[in-house]
Design an enzyme around this catalytic site. Structure first.
Site, mmCIF file in Angstrom:
data_model
loop_
_atom_site.group_PDB
_atom_site.id
_atom_site.type_symbol
_atom_site.label_atom_id
_atom_site.label_comp_id
_atom_site.label_asym_id
_atom_site.label_seq_id
_atom_site.Cartn_x
_atom_site.Cartn_y
_atom_site.Cartn_z
ATOM 1 N N GLU A 176 0.841 -1.185 0.000
ATOM 2 C CA GLU A 176 0.000 0.000 0.000
ATOM 3 C C GLU A 176 0.884 1.246 0.000
ATOM 4 O O GLU A 176 1.794 1.344 0.807
ATOM 5 C CB GLU A 176 -0.898 -0.024 1.250
ATOM 6 N N LYS A 235 8.271 -1.434 -2.244
ATOM 7 C CA LYS A 235 7.538 -0.699 -1.227
ATOM 8 C C LYS A 235 8.428 -0.363 -0.047
ATOM 9 O O LYS A 235 8.608 0.786 0.328
ATOM 10 C CB LYS A 235 6.355 -1.556 -0.766
ATOM 11 N N CYS A 292 6.381 4.846 8.747
ATOM 12 C CA CYS A 292 7.074 4.109 7.686
ATOM 13 C C CYS A 292 8.532 4.483 7.472
ATOM 14 O O CYS A 292 9.396 3.610 7.430
ATOM 15 C CB CYS A 292 6.331 4.297 6.368
HETATM 16 C C1 UDX Z 1 4.689 7.508 3.537
HETATM 17 C C2 UDX Z 1 4.722 7.362 2.005
HETATM 18 O O1 UDX Z 1 4.560 8.665 1.419
HETATM 19 C C3 UDX Z 1 3.615 6.411 1.544
HETATM 20 O O2 UDX Z 1 3.703 6.197 0.140
HETATM 21 C C4 UDX Z 1 3.773 5.077 2.260
HETATM 22 O O3 UDX Z 1 2.711 4.206 1.916
HETATM 23 C C5 UDX Z 1 3.779 5.283 3.774
HETATM 24 O O4 UDX Z 1 4.808 6.223 4.135
HETATM 25 P P1 UDX Z 1 3.174 8.843 5.294
HETATM 26 O O5 UDX Z 1 4.212 8.428 6.292
HETATM 27 O O6 UDX Z 1 1.731 8.620 5.608
HETATM 28 O O7 UDX Z 1 3.436 8.114 3.880
HETATM 29 O O8 UDX Z 1 3.317 10.407 5.033
HETATM 30 P P2 UDX Z 1 4.215 11.317 4.061
HETATM 31 O O9 UDX Z 1 3.333 12.287 3.391
HETATM 32 O O10 UDX Z 1 5.126 10.530 3.229
HETATM 33 O O11 UDX Z 1 5.087 12.157 5.119
HETATM 34 C C6 UDX Z 1 6.045 11.553 5.974
HETATM 35 C C7 UDX Z 1 6.752 12.615 6.791
HETATM 36 O O12 UDX Z 1 7.571 13.446 5.968
HETATM 37 C C8 UDX Z 1 5.792 13.568 7.523
HETATM 38 O O13 UDX Z 1 6.299 13.843 8.820
HETATM 39 C C9 UDX Z 1 5.815 14.815 6.652
HETATM 40 O O14 UDX Z 1 5.488 15.970 7.367
HETATM 41 C C10 UDX Z 1 7.272 14.819 6.209
HETATM 42 N N1 UDX Z 1 7.499 15.560 4.953
HETATM 43 C C11 UDX Z 1 6.900 15.170 3.789
HETATM 44 C C12 UDX Z 1 8.392 16.640 4.952
HETATM 45 O O15 UDX Z 1 8.962 17.001 5.983
HETATM 46 N N2 UDX Z 1 8.616 17.297 3.771
HETATM 47 C C13 UDX Z 1 8.027 16.933 2.594
HETATM 48 O O16 UDX Z 1 8.294 17.577 1.570
HETATM 49 C C14 UDX Z 1 7.133 15.829 2.612
#
Ligand code: UDX
Ligand code: ADP
Length: 489
Positions: A176, A235, A292
Site C-alpha cells: 500500500e 515498497k 514508515c
Molecule cells: C509515507 C509514504 O509517502 C507512503 O507512500 C507510504 O505508503 C507510507 O509512508 P506517510 O508516512 O503517511 O506516507 O506520510 P508522508 O506524506 O510521506 O510524510 C512523511 C513525513 O515526511 C511527515 O512527517 C511529513 O510531514 C514529512 N514531509 C513530507 C516533509 O517534511 N517534507 C516533505 O516535503 C514531505
C-alpha cells in the site's frame, strides 16, 4: 510449474465474493473501506485482535472512528453494515473469504538479532499461522503490511507446514502506498497498484484475480505486475527510502540556507522545476515522522548489512542521522534563542501529529522536541486538533522519552485550543503543518504571550515578515539570518 487450466483453477478460489482484511489499522481500515465502496458486490470484513479498535470502527458516532482521514467517515457510514463489516470474529471471516489481506503492524525489533533495525514479523507470522489452521478452502493471501524482502517465502513455509490436507494458498505482494492524511484520495486515485506474484500459472492467475478487483475503479494500465521480491523491495525500501532521502536532502540544504542567508523555499522551487527532479517532497521541515520512513530505512540498513554491503548500509543510515540532526538542531535553536535557557519557561507546542490531517503520532517530530525541551526544564503547553489527550500522554511517557509519569504531568499541559496553549507562553513552536495554523490570528496571540514573543516555525506555515510587523521574533526553518530578523539572530 505447468498444468492444465483446470488443474490451475482447482488450486485457486473459483470466484471472488468475500475479502477479509486482518488488521484494522491505518492501512487495513482505509484500504478495505474504499475497496468495499468501490466493489459493492463484494463482502469486505475487517478483523482485528483488538476489541476496542473494532468497537471504535463500529461506533455510532462516525467522528469516533479510530483512524481519522479526511473523507473516510462518510464512506464508512455509506458501506458499514451493507458490504463492510468490522469484527473480532477472525476465524469465520478468514474461512469465508477467498482473498485475505494481511495488514498487521510490522514494528522495528526492540531486542534480539537485528534489534533497532530489523522488522518484527511476529504479527505477520501469527496471522499466517491462524490462516493456515483455519482455512478449509483455497485462498489468495495478500501481503499488505510493509514487510522485508522474501517475507512471502516465510509465509509460504508456515502455510505449507500447517494447512489442512488439500488446501492450497497463493501469496501475493500488494503493498500500500497511501499517505496518511490523503489516504482516501490516494486509494481512489492511486499512481499505481503494485501486484507481485510468483511466475507460476497459479501465481499469475491469482494476480489476475486481484487485479480484476482493482480494475473496477483503477485504470488497468496503472496496475503494475512484478515478481514477488521486486514488489516487496519496491515498497519497503526503494519508494519510502527515496522519499525520505529527499526530505533529509532538503533539510540538509535548509541548515545551509539558515547559515548563509538563503531561503530554502526559493532553492526548493528552483530545483523542483527541473523535470528530472520534480517539485514534490522538497518541503523543508523540522524532520520527517510517521510509521514508515524511519522503520523502512532502518530495515534497509539491516538488509544491506546482512548482504555484506556496509557502504550501502552506511549511505542509507545517513538519511536517519540527518533527520535526527534536523530535529535536534531545531530544538537547540529554540533554547539558544530564548537566551540559552528554557527552564521553567512556558513553550506552546502547536501540533503533535506527525503531519496534518491525521491523528497519528508515530515517530512524530513533536515527541522528540518535547523530549529535548523537558530535558531543559521547560513547561510545554501542547495543542493538536486531532490527537487525543490520552495519546499525547502515552507518547510522552514511553520509555526513552520520559520514565516518570508524575513528573511529565507537571511539566506539560494538554490544551483544547491555540489560545489556551499560547497564553503566557514565551514562545510558540509549530511542529505540524495543520491548515488551522496557517490561519491563526497572530495579533490576538501576540497580546496574550509574554514578551519578547517568539515563533519557531518548523513547518513553514507562517509568513515571517507579517509576524515581525506585529512585534514577534521569528525563526522559520530554512530561512537565513537576514530574512529571519536583522536585529537579534
Ligand atoms: C509515507 C509514504 O509517502 C507512503 O507512500 C507510504 O505508503 C507510507 O509512508 P506517510 O508516512 O503517511 O506516507 O506520510 P508522508 O506524506 O510521506 O510524510 C512523511 C513525513 O515526511 C511527515 O512527517 C511529513 O510531514 C514529512 N514531509 C513530507 C516533509 O517534511 N517534507 C516533505 O516535503 C514531505
Ligand atoms: P498499520 O499502520 O500498518 O496499519 P496499525 O498498528 O495501525 O499498523 O494496525 C495494525 C493492526 O493489526 C492493529 O490494530 C493490531 O491490533 C492488528 N493485529 C496485529 N496482529 C494481529 C493478528 N494476529 N490478528 C488480527 N489483528 C492483528
Amino acid at each position: 510449474m505447468t498444468g492444465s487450466t483446470d488443474q490451475v483453477n482447482a488450486l485457486l478460489p473459483e470466484k471472488i465474493t468475500k475479502i477479509c482484511c486482518i488488521g484494522a489499522g491505518y492501512v487495513g481500515g482505509p484500504t478495505c473501506t474504499v475497496l468495499a465502496q468501490q466493489c459493492p458486490d463484494l463482502v469486505v470484513t475487517i478483523v482485528d485482535v483488538n476489541p476496542q479498535r473494532i468497537a471504535a470502527w463500529n461506533s455510532e458516532n462516525l467522528s469516533e472512528l479510530p483512524v481519522f482521514e479526511p473523507g473516510l467517515s462518510s464512506i464508512v457510514g455509506e458501506c458499514r453494515g451493507r458490504n463492510l463489516f468490522f469484527t473480532t470474529e477472525i476465524d469465520r471471516a478468514i474461512d469465508e473469504a477467498q482473498i485475505v489481506f494481511v495488514s498487521v503492524n510490522t514494528p522495528t525489533k526492540t531486542s534480539g538479532i537485528g534489534s533497532g533495525f530489523a522488522a518484527d514479523l511476529r504479527y505477520v507470522e501469527a496471522s499466517t499461522r491462524r490462516i493456515a489452521s483455519i482455512a478449509s478452502t483455497p485462498k489468495i493471501i495478500v501481503e499488505k503490511s510493509t514487510v522485508p524482502c522474501r517475507t512471502a517465502a516465510t509465509m509460504r513455509a508456515i502455510l505449507e507446514a500447517n494447512s489442512k490436507p488439500g488446501i492450497s494458498f497463493q501469496i501475493l505482494s500488494n503493498p500500500e502506498f497511501l499517505s496518511e492524511g490523503t489516504a482516501v484520495q490516494d486509494l481512489l486515485n492511486p499512481d499505481r497498484v503494485l501486484i507481485g506474484s510468483l511466475a507460476t500459472e497459479q501465481g499469475n492467475r491469482a494476480a489476475e484475480l486481484l487485479s480484476e478487483v482493482y480494475e473496477r475503479w483503477v485504470p488497468k494500465d496503472r496496475v503494475l505486475r512484478t515478481g514477488l521480491w521486486s514488489s516487496e523491495l519496491t515498497k519497503l525500501k526503494a519508494a519510502n527510502a527515496l522519499l525520505a532521502q529527499r526530505i533529509s536532502s532538503i533539510n540538509a540544504i535548509s541548515a545551509i540556507c539558515e547559515a548563509t542567508g538563503a531561503n530554502v523555499d526559493e532553492v526548493a522551487h528552483a530545483c523542483g522545476v527541473d523535470r528530472r527532479i520534480g517539485p514534490h517532497f522538497l518541503r523543508a521541515s523540522v524532520g520527517f515522522g510517521g510509521s514508515c520512513f524511519q522503520k523502512d530505512i532502518l530495515n534497509l540498513v539491516y538488509l544491506s548489512g546482512s548482504l555484506n554491503l556496509p557502504e550501502v548500509a552506511e549511505y542509507w543510515r545517513q538519511v536517519i542521522v540527518m533527520n535526527e540532526f534536523s530535529k535536534a538542531r531545531f530544538a537547540k535553536k529554540v533554547v539558544q534563542t530564548l537566551f540559552n535557557t528554557v527552564t521553567a519557561k512556558r513553550l506552546a507546542l502547536l501540533g503533535f501529529a506527525f503531519k496534518k490531517d491525521t491523528g497519528d503520532t508515530r515517530e512524530s517530530p513533536a515527541i522528540t522536541l518535547c523530549r529535548h525541551f523537558r530535558q531543559e526544564g521547560a513547561h510545554i503547553a501542547i495543542y493538536d486538533p486531532k490527537v487525543p489527550h490520552s495519546q499525547i500522554l502515552m507518547d510522552l511517557t514511553e520509555p526513552g522519552v520520559a520514565d516518570d509519569r508524575k513528573n511529565i504531568e507537571e511539566s506539560i499541559t494538554i490544551c483544547s485550543n491555540i489560545q489556551e496553549a499560547c497564553r503566557d507562553a514565551e514562545a510558540v513552536v509549530i511542529a505540524t503543518d495543520w491548515d488551522e495554523f496557517c490561519a491563526i490570528d497572530w495579533h490576538d496571540i501576540y497580546q496574550i504571550m509574554r514578551k519578547p514573543a517568539v515563533v519557531f516555525d518548523g513547518r513553514r506555515v507562517v509568513d515571517p515578515r507579517q509576524l515581525r510587523e506585529i512585534g514577534f521574533r521569528v525563526h522559520a526553518v530554512g530561512i537565513g539570518p537576514e530574512l529571519q530578523d536583522n536585529v537579534w539572530v
